[in-house]
Design a protein around this motif. Structure first.
Motif, PDB file in Angstrom:
ATOM      1  N   ARG A   1      25.117 -15.614  63.317  1.00  0.00           N
ATOM      2  CA  ARG A   1      25.995 -15.040  62.286  1.00  0.00           C
ATOM      3  C   ARG A   1      25.174 -14.471  61.139  1.00  0.00           C
ATOM      4  NH1 ARG A   1      31.423 -18.083  61.040  1.00  0.00           N
ATOM      5  NH2 ARG A   1      31.859 -15.969  60.408  1.00  0.00           N
ATOM      6  N   ILE A   2      24.137 -15.186  60.749  1.00  0.00           N
ATOM      7  CA  ILE A   2      23.283 -14.729  59.647  1.00  0.00           C
ATOM      8  C   ILE A   2      22.538 -13.457  60.038  1.00  0.00           C
ATOM      9  CG2 ILE A   2      21.287 -15.338  58.222  1.00  0.00           C
ATOM     10  CD1 ILE A   2      22.297 -18.305  58.545  1.00  0.00           C
ATOM     11  N   GLU A   3      21.928 -13.476  61.233  1.00  0.00           N
ATOM     12  CA  GLU A   3      21.216 -12.282  61.697  1.00  0.00           C
ATOM     13  C   GLU A   3      22.157 -11.105  61.900  1.00  0.00           C
ATOM     14  OE1 GLU A   3      18.697 -12.568  65.061  1.00  0.00           O
ATOM     15  OE2 GLU A   3      17.445 -14.117  64.172  1.00  0.00           O
ATOM     16  N   GLY A   4      23.353 -11.378  62.426  1.00  0.00           N
ATOM     17  CA  GLY A   4      24.329 -10.313  62.641  1.00  0.00           C
ATOM     18  C   GLY A   4      24.762  -9.660  61.341  1.00  0.00           C
ATOM     19  N   ALA A   5      24.982 -10.485  60.327  1.00  0.00           N
ATOM     20  CA  ALA A   5      25.370  -9.943  59.024  1.00  0.00           C
ATOM     21  C   ALA A   5      24.245  -9.096  58.435  1.00  0.00           C
ATOM     22  CB  ALA A   5      25.749 -11.079  58.074  1.00  0.00           C
ATOM     23  N   ALA A   6      23.016  -9.557  58.590  1.00  0.00           N
ATOM     24  CA  ALA A   6      21.872  -8.795  58.080  1.00  0.00           C
ATOM     25  C   ALA A   6      21.724  -7.474  58.823  1.00  0.00           C
ATOM     26  CB  ALA A   6      20.599  -9.635  58.201  1.00  0.00           C
ATOM     27  N   LYS A   7      21.887  -7.513  60.143  1.00  0.00           N
ATOM     28  CA  LYS A   7      21.776  -6.288  60.949  1.00  0.00           C
ATOM     29  C   LYS A   7      22.879  -5.299  60.572  1.00  0.00           C
ATOM     30  CE  LYS A   7      20.551  -6.791  65.224  1.00  0.00           C
ATOM     31  NZ  LYS A   7      20.556  -7.074  66.678  1.00  0.00           N
ATOM     32  N   ASN A   8      24.076  -5.818  60.320  1.00  0.00           N
ATOM     33  CA  ASN A   8      25.198  -4.973  59.921  1.00  0.00           C
ATOM     34  C   ASN A   8      24.891  -4.284  58.586  1.00  0.00           C
ATOM     35  OD1 ASN A   8      27.718  -3.785  59.728  1.00  0.00           O
ATOM     36  ND2 ASN A   8      28.781  -5.664  59.231  1.00  0.00           N
ATOM     37  N   MET A   9      24.393  -5.044  57.621  1.00  0.00           N
ATOM     38  CA  MET A   9      24.065  -4.467  56.312  1.00  0.00           C
ATOM     39  C   MET A   9      22.939  -3.441  56.433  1.00  0.00           C
ATOM     40  SD  MET A   9      26.153  -5.481  54.082  1.00  0.00           S
ATOM     41  CE  MET A   9      25.300  -4.861  52.669  1.00  0.00           C
ATOM     42  N   GLY A  10      21.928  -3.763  57.224  1.00  0.00           N
ATOM     43  CA  GLY A  10      20.833  -2.812  57.432  1.00  0.00           C
ATOM     44  C   GLY A  10      21.333  -1.527  58.064  1.00  0.00           C
ATOM     45  N   GLY A  11      22.279  -1.656  58.983  1.00  0.00           N
ATOM     46  CA  GLY A  11      22.866  -0.480  59.614  1.00  0.00           C
ATOM     47  C   GLY A  11      23.629   0.378  58.622  1.00  0.00           C
ATOM     48  N   LYS A  12      24.316  -0.273  57.697  1.00  0.00           N
ATOM     49  CA  LYS A  12      25.044   0.486  56.670  1.00  0.00           C
ATOM     50  C   LYS A  12      24.079   1.265  55.795  1.00  0.00           C
ATOM     51  CE  LYS A  12      29.113  -2.420  56.497  1.00  0.00           C
ATOM     52  NZ  LYS A  12      30.092  -3.098  55.666  1.00  0.00           N
ATOM     53  N   VAL A  13      22.965   0.630  55.438  1.00  0.00           N
ATOM     54  CA  VAL A  13      21.962   1.310  54.618  1.00  0.00           C
ATOM     55  C   VAL A  13      21.371   2.496  55.385  1.00  0.00           C
ATOM     56  CG1 VAL A  13      19.677   1.046  53.564  1.00  0.00           C
ATOM     57  CG2 VAL A  13      21.415  -0.733  53.242  1.00  0.00           C
ATOM     58  N   LYS A  14      21.062   2.261  56.661  1.00  0.00           N
ATOM     59  CA  LYS A  14      20.477   3.319  57.489  1.00  0.00           C
ATOM     60  C   LYS A  14      21.452   4.487  57.651  1.00  0.00           C
ATOM     61  CE  LYS A  14      17.830   2.027  61.010  1.00  0.00           C
ATOM     62  NZ  LYS A  14      17.406   1.622  62.385  1.00  0.00           N
ATOM     63  N   GLU A  15      22.725   4.166  57.865  1.00  0.00           N
ATOM     64  CA  GLU A  15      23.724   5.232  58.007  1.00  0.00           C
ATOM     65  C   GLU A  15      23.852   6.024  56.709  1.00  0.00           C
ATOM     66  OE1 GLU A  15      28.345   5.959  59.389  1.00  0.00           O
ATOM     67  OE2 GLU A  15      27.720   3.940  58.845  1.00  0.00           O
ATOM     68  N   ALA A  16      23.863   5.320  55.577  1.00  0.00           N
ATOM     69  CA  ALA A  16      23.966   6.002  54.286  1.00  0.00           C
ATOM     70  C   ALA A  16      22.754   6.902  54.048  1.00  0.00           C
ATOM     71  CB  ALA A  16      24.094   4.980  53.159  1.00  0.00           C
ATOM     72  N   ALA A  17      21.568   6.409  54.399  1.00  0.00           N
ATOM     73  CA  ALA A  17      20.357   7.226  54.245  1.00  0.00           C
ATOM     74  C   ALA A  17      20.450   8.466  55.126  1.00  0.00           C
ATOM     75  CB  ALA A  17      19.120   6.410  54.600  1.00  0.00           C
ATOM     76  N   GLY A  18      20.984   8.310  56.320  1.00  0.00           N
ATOM     77  CA  GLY A  18      21.157   9.459  57.206  1.00  0.00           C
ATOM     78  C   GLY A  18      22.116  10.482  56.637  1.00  0.00           C
ATOM     79  N   LYS A  19      23.179   9.986  55.994  1.00  0.00           N
ATOM     80  CA  LYS A  19      24.144  10.910  55.373  1.00  0.00           C
ATOM     81  C   LYS A  19      23.495  11.680  54.237  1.00  0.00           C
ATOM     82  CE  LYS A  19      28.413   8.440  56.458  1.00  0.00           C
ATOM     83  NZ  LYS A  19      29.544   7.675  55.913  1.00  0.00           N
TER      84      LYS A  19
ATOM     85  N   LYS B   1      27.831  -6.657  64.294  1.00  0.00           N
ATOM     86  CA  LYS B   1      29.186  -7.204  64.399  1.00  0.00           C
ATOM     87  C   LYS B   1      29.333  -8.058  65.651  1.00  0.00           C
ATOM     88  CE  LYS B   1      31.372  -3.557  61.736  1.00  0.00           C
ATOM     89  NZ  LYS B   1      32.247  -2.382  61.750  1.00  0.00           N
ATOM     90  N   VAL B   2      28.753  -7.586  66.752  1.00  0.00           N
ATOM     91  CA  VAL B   2      28.817  -8.355  68.002  1.00  0.00           C
ATOM     92  C   VAL B   2      28.055  -9.666  67.848  1.00  0.00           C
ATOM     93  CG1 VAL B   2      28.066  -8.393  70.418  1.00  0.00           C
ATOM     94  CG2 VAL B   2      29.184  -6.355  69.480  1.00  0.00           C
ATOM     95  N   GLN B   3      26.862  -9.595  67.286  1.00  0.00           N
ATOM     96  CA  GLN B   3      26.056 -10.800  67.102  1.00  0.00           C
ATOM     97  C   GLN B   3      26.761 -11.781  66.170  1.00  0.00           C
ATOM     98  OE1 GLN B   3      22.080 -10.000  65.775  1.00  0.00           O
ATOM     99  NE2 GLN B   3      21.365 -12.049  66.267  1.00  0.00           N
ATOM    100  N   ASN B   4      27.400 -11.282  65.130  1.00  0.00           N
ATOM    101  CA  ASN B   4      28.155 -12.121  64.208  1.00  0.00           C
ATOM    102  C   ASN B   4      29.311 -12.793  64.940  1.00  0.00           C
ATOM    103  OD1 ASN B   4      29.323 -13.312  61.983  1.00  0.00           O
ATOM    104  ND2 ASN B   4      29.435 -11.459  60.777  1.00  0.00           N
ATOM    105  N   ALA B   5      29.985 -12.064  65.799  1.00  0.00           N
ATOM    106  CA  ALA B   5      31.101 -12.628  66.563  1.00  0.00           C
ATOM    107  C   ALA B   5      30.619 -13.736  67.501  1.00  0.00           C
ATOM    108  CB  ALA B   5      31.813 -11.534  67.352  1.00  0.00           C
TER     109      ALA B   5
END
Length: 60
Positions: free
Chosen positions: A6-24, A43-47
């Motif tokens: 859950r902890i790693e999944g949440a971190a990966k999700n946040m990192g993905g949001k940052v990466k997507e924003a940087a791409g935008k 999200k899958v890892q968190n689930a």
């Protein structure tokens, strides 16, 4: 105690949001797609971690 997934999944999700924003911001479509993929993986890892937590709680 929260499962490690859950902890790693949440971190990966946040990192993905940052990466997507940087791409935008930079107009980098590949970076945006990678960010969305990272978010989905997080999200899958968190689930999975949530299921583990539920199973652990049921045993106690």
């Amino acid at each position: 105690m929260a499962d490690h997934d859950r902890i790693e999944g949440a971190a990966k999700n946040m990192g993905g949001k940052v990466k997507e924003a940087a791409g935008k911001v930079t107009g980098d479509e590949k970076l945006k797609a990678e960010g969305r993929a990272d978010q989905m993986g997080g999200k899958v890892q968190n689930a999975v971690g949530g299921v583990k937590d539920t199973l652990r709680d049921d045993r106690t």
